[in-house]
Motif scaffolding. Structure first.
Motif, mmCIF file in Angstrom:
data_model
loop_
_atom_site.group_PDB
_atom_site.id
_atom_site.type_symbol
_atom_site.label_atom_id
_atom_site.label_comp_id
_atom_site.label_asym_id
_atom_site.label_seq_id
_atom_site.Cartn_x
_atom_site.Cartn_y
_atom_site.Cartn_z
ATOM 1 N N ALA A 278 -0.688 -2.163 -35.895
ATOM 2 C CA ALA A 278 0.112 -2.344 -37.115
ATOM 3 C C ALA A 278 1.326 -1.422 -37.099
ATOM 4 C CB ALA A 278 -0.749 -2.033 -38.350
ATOM 5 N N PRO A 279 2.438 -1.867 -37.667
ATOM 6 C CA PRO A 279 3.596 -0.971 -37.746
ATOM 7 C C PRO A 279 3.373 0.125 -38.794
ATOM 8 C CG PRO A 279 4.052 -3.044 -38.885
ATOM 9 C CD PRO A 279 2.687 -3.183 -38.288
ATOM 10 N N SER A 280 4.022 1.261 -38.596
ATOM 11 C CA SER A 280 3.945 2.341 -39.596
ATOM 12 C C SER A 280 5.254 3.112 -39.596
ATOM 13 C CB SER A 280 2.778 3.279 -39.279
ATOM 14 O OG SER A 280 2.987 3.912 -38.029
ATOM 15 N N ALA A 281 5.515 3.807 -40.693
ATOM 16 C CA ALA A 281 6.780 4.541 -40.838
ATOM 17 C C ALA A 281 6.874 5.622 -39.758
ATOM 18 C CB ALA A 281 6.849 5.176 -42.222
ATOM 19 N N CYS A 282 7.905 5.555 -38.948
ATOM 20 C CA CYS A 282 8.112 6.474 -37.811
ATOM 21 C C CYS A 282 6.896 6.509 -36.901
ATOM 22 C CB CYS A 282 8.452 7.887 -38.273
ATOM 23 S SG CYS A 282 9.973 7.981 -39.193
ATOM 24 N N ASN A 283 6.207 5.425 -36.820
ATOM 25 C CA ASN A 283 5.022 5.302 -35.955
ATOM 26 C C ASN A 283 4.029 6.444 -36.176
ATOM 27 O OD1 ASN A 283 3.437 4.021 -34.010
ATOM 28 N ND2 ASN A 283 4.331 5.179 -32.321
ATOM 29 N N ARG A 284 3.880 6.870 -37.449
ATOM 30 C CA ARG A 284 2.985 8.011 -37.704
ATOM 31 C C ARG A 284 1.511 7.616 -37.725
ATOM 32 N NH1 ARG A 284 6.470 10.769 -42.443
ATOM 33 N NH2 ARG A 284 7.635 8.804 -42.256
ATOM 34 N N GLN A 285 1.243 6.318 -37.906
ATOM 35 C CA GLN A 285 -0.147 5.832 -37.849
ATOM 36 C C GLN A 285 -1.089 6.733 -38.656
ATOM 37 O OE1 GLN A 285 -1.003 5.043 -33.496
ATOM 38 N NE2 GLN A 285 1.107 5.778 -33.330
ATOM 39 N N PRO A 286 -0.819 6.819 -39.956
ATOM 40 C CA PRO A 286 -1.580 7.794 -40.757
ATOM 41 C C PRO A 286 -3.012 7.364 -41.093
ATOM 42 C CG PRO A 286 -0.127 6.531 -42.166
ATOM 43 C CD PRO A 286 0.157 6.063 -40.765
ATOM 44 N N TRP A 287 -3.412 6.196 -40.632
ATOM 45 C CA TRP A 287 -4.675 5.606 -41.081
ATOM 46 C C TRP A 287 -5.911 6.063 -40.305
ATOM 47 C CZ3 TRP A 287 -0.506 2.014 -40.014
ATOM 48 C CH2 TRP A 287 -0.300 1.811 -38.650
ATOM 49 N N LYS A 288 -7.031 5.956 -41.014
ATOM 50 C CA LYS A 288 -8.344 6.105 -40.369
ATOM 51 C C LYS A 288 -9.258 5.072 -41.018
ATOM 52 C CE LYS A 288 -8.114 11.036 -39.346
ATOM 53 N NZ LYS A 288 -7.493 10.790 -38.033
ATOM 54 N N PHE A 289 -10.258 4.669 -40.241
ATOM 55 C CA PHE A 289 -11.273 3.778 -40.807
ATOM 56 C C PHE A 289 -12.616 4.498 -40.676
ATOM 57 C CE2 PHE A 289 -14.105 -0.143 -40.322
ATOM 58 C CZ PHE A 289 -14.150 -0.364 -41.681
ATOM 59 N N TYR A 290 -13.056 5.062 -41.776
ATOM 60 C CA TYR A 290 -14.373 5.707 -41.801
ATOM 61 C C TYR A 290 -15.384 4.605 -42.071
ATOM 62 C CZ TYR A 290 -12.163 10.326 -42.325
ATOM 63 O OH TYR A 290 -11.440 11.471 -42.129
ATOM 64 N N TYR A 291 -16.355 4.449 -41.203
ATOM 65 C CA TYR A 291 -17.327 3.390 -41.439
ATOM 66 C C TYR A 291 -18.686 3.836 -40.919
ATOM 67 C CZ TYR A 291 -17.541 2.145 -36.491
ATOM 68 O OH TYR A 291 -17.758 2.186 -35.140
ATOM 69 N N SER A 292 -19.694 3.113 -41.334
ATOM 70 C CA SER A 292 -21.021 3.382 -40.797
ATOM 71 C C SER A 292 -21.804 2.075 -40.742
ATOM 72 C CB SER A 292 -21.764 4.385 -41.674
ATOM 73 O OG SER A 292 -23.039 4.624 -41.112
ATOM 74 N N LEU A 293 -22.714 2.024 -39.788
ATOM 75 C CA LEU A 293 -23.599 0.865 -39.708
ATOM 76 C C LEU A 293 -24.977 1.251 -40.258
ATOM 77 C CD1 LEU A 293 -22.495 -0.399 -36.151
ATOM 78 C CD2 LEU A 293 -21.613 -1.083 -38.388
ATOM 79 N N LYS A 294 -25.048 2.479 -40.804
ATOM 80 C CA LYS A 294 -26.333 2.948 -41.373
ATOM 81 C C LYS A 294 -26.366 2.689 -42.878
ATOM 82 C CE LYS A 294 -27.235 6.685 -38.150
ATOM 83 N NZ LYS A 294 -26.921 8.106 -37.957
ATOM 84 N N LYS A 295 -27.541 2.256 -43.331
ATOM 85 C CA LYS A 295 -27.653 1.817 -44.724
ATOM 86 C C LYS A 295 -27.288 2.901 -45.731
ATOM 87 C CE LYS A 295 -30.723 -0.437 -48.002
ATOM 88 N NZ LYS A 295 -30.260 0.403 -49.098
ATOM 89 N N ASP A 296 -27.779 4.131 -45.493
ATOM 90 C CA ASP A 296 -27.532 5.157 -46.519
ATOM 91 C C ASP A 296 -26.029 5.455 -46.659
ATOM 92 O OD1 ASP A 296 -27.841 6.235 -43.936
ATOM 93 O OD2 ASP A 296 -28.163 8.249 -44.724
ATOM 94 N N TYR A 297 -25.290 5.380 -45.559
ATOM 95 C CA TYR A 297 -23.838 5.603 -45.631
ATOM 96 C C TYR A 297 -23.158 4.423 -46.340
ATOM 97 C CZ TYR A 297 -23.921 9.724 -42.618
ATOM 98 O OH TYR A 297 -24.137 10.974 -42.118
ATOM 99 N N CYS A 298 -23.591 3.207 -45.932
ATOM 100 C CA CYS A 298 -22.977 2.017 -46.551
ATOM 101 C C CYS A 298 -23.236 1.995 -48.054
ATOM 102 C CB CYS A 298 -23.518 0.738 -45.901
ATOM 103 S SG CYS A 298 -22.951 0.575 -44.202
ATOM 104 N N ASP A 299 -24.434 2.465 -48.441
ATOM 105 C CA ASP A 299 -24.762 2.492 -49.873
ATOM 106 C C ASP A 299 -23.803 3.384 -50.652
ATOM 107 O OD1 ASP A 299 -26.790 0.703 -49.788
ATOM 108 O OD2 ASP A 299 -28.418 2.186 -49.665
ATOM 109 N N VAL A 300 -23.380 4.478 -50.012
ATOM 110 C CA VAL A 300 -22.467 5.398 -50.713
ATOM 111 C C VAL A 300 -21.124 4.705 -50.976
ATOM 112 C CG1 VAL A 300 -21.191 7.574 -50.522
ATOM 113 C CG2 VAL A 300 -23.590 7.485 -49.866
ATOM 114 N N VAL A 301 -20.639 3.953 -49.992
ATOM 115 C CA VAL A 301 -19.374 3.223 -50.209
ATOM 116 C C VAL A 301 -19.602 2.168 -51.288
ATOM 117 C CG1 VAL A 301 -17.491 1.928 -49.143
ATOM 118 C CG2 VAL A 301 -18.822 3.516 -47.749
#
Ligand SMILES: Cc1cc2nc3c(=O)[nH]c(=O)nc-3n(C[C@H](O)[C@H](O)[C@H](O)COP(=O)(O)O)c2cc1C
Length: 300
Positions: free
Chosen positions: A163-186
């Motif tokens: 994806a394009p970003s301002a000055c190619n800073r790529q400020p994003w992260k994708f925090y994810y989990s495949l574990k139920k207890d983590y998914c429940d928190v989201v």
């Protein structure tokens, strides 16, 4: 009278909420990566100009060289800065600076500089049914609970990071989990919606505020939002249905989510994403779109 008082108290409430947000923003310390990545981008742009000449960008290259040591060894910003400086010194035929750079800093094989548009390559690669692809995507709120592994998530993220970003800073992260207890928190952070139980996996997209100047307040949302769109399409391309969920800055308590996933305050939470394999026959919304003429406003 009562109405006027209610209006006034709503306004004051809104001002307080926004002030709290601005205080949080003001507390974020700017990362040295911010300046480095902006300089990298600026140098690369300079190299791409047709009138790139001897001495073009000299001051910026010097500044980038000066701040290299502030960048964490092994980080993307450090490796990218070294790669861009290498390309720059090569383009400038400055072998002394190139030697000094290579002697003092190693890089992980990134390539800096510019490439050229290859129309035959582009023609080949755009020969896809993109309209059909986007038309077949729907926010999926009823997904299969068949297990998926992190390879498929990383494959999606690998595409989404283009994806394009301002000055190619790529400020994003994708925090994810495949574990139920983590998914429940989201799941519990998203304002209550019954169907959330029909989605097996969850993650949250964040955007790094420390990569932006104070004059760029809020730009992290735009960059993070573009990444979210790319991620939704990337998942879709792999048969992973998904739905983006709003995480309101004012109405959602993200304390548990931040704690569980270790998300620092400098990362703004852009949205949550629920995902899992598509379930054949599951219902999805028609969600008709506005007519083109209401969106594309040609001024003649
Ligand atoms: C920023 C954003 C926030 C969204 N938040 C929610 C949400 O909280 N709950 C939900 O069910 N869908 C949410 N959606 C999905 C939209 O409802 C959906 O994209 C829209 O209705 C169009 O339908 P489609 O994605 O199926 O084409 C969100 C989408 C975006 C882009």
């Amino acid at each position: 009278m009562m109405r006027a008082l209610k209006k006034l108290s709503d306004r004051i409430g809104m001002i307080c909420i926004n002030l709290r947000y601005l205080f949080r923003v003001a507390r974020v310390r700017r990362s040295p990566e911010k300046e480095a990545l902006i300089l990298c981008h600026s140098l690369e742009k300079g190299m791409g100009y047709s009138d790139f000449s001897k001495g073009h960008g000299k001051e910026k290259a010097k500044r980038l060289m000066d701040i290299l040591s502030k960048l964490r060894e092994g980080s993307y910003a450090k490796d990218e800065a070294v790669a861009v400086l290498k390309a720059y010194y090569k383009a400038q035929d400055d072998s002394a600076s190139l030697l000094k750079l290579e002697y003092e800093h190693s890089s992980k094989g990134y390539e800096g500089g510019y490439s050229t548009i290859d129309m035959s390559e582009i023609t080949k690669k755009i020969d896809i049914d993109f309209a059909g692809f986007v038309d077949a995507r729907h926010s999926a709120r009823d997904l299969s609970f068949e297990e998926i592994n992190s390879d498929v998530v990383e494959e999606a993220v690998s595409m989404a990071r283009m994806a394009p970003s301002a000055c190619n800073r790529q400020p994003w992260k994708f925090y994810y989990s495949l574990k139920k207890d983590y998914c429940d928190v989201v799941r519990n952070t998203i304002p209550s919606q019954d169907f959330l139980q029909n989605i097996p996996y969850f993650g949250a997209i964040t955007s790094d505020m420390s990569l932006f100047d104070s004059s760029e307040t809020g730009q992290w949302d735009i960059n993070g939002g573009i990444f979210a769109a790319y991620l939704a399409l990337s998942f879709h391309s792999l048969g992973i249905g998904n739905c983006i969920f709003q995480i309101s800055k004012t109405d959602c308590d993200t304390t548990a989510l931040r704690r569980k996933f270790g998300i620092p305050d400098s990362q703004e939470i852009i949205c949550a994403v629920g995902f899992g394999k598509y379930k054949d026959g599951a219902k999805c919304l028609k969600a008709a779109r506005r007519p083109i003429k209401e969106i594309a406003i040609e001024i003649k």
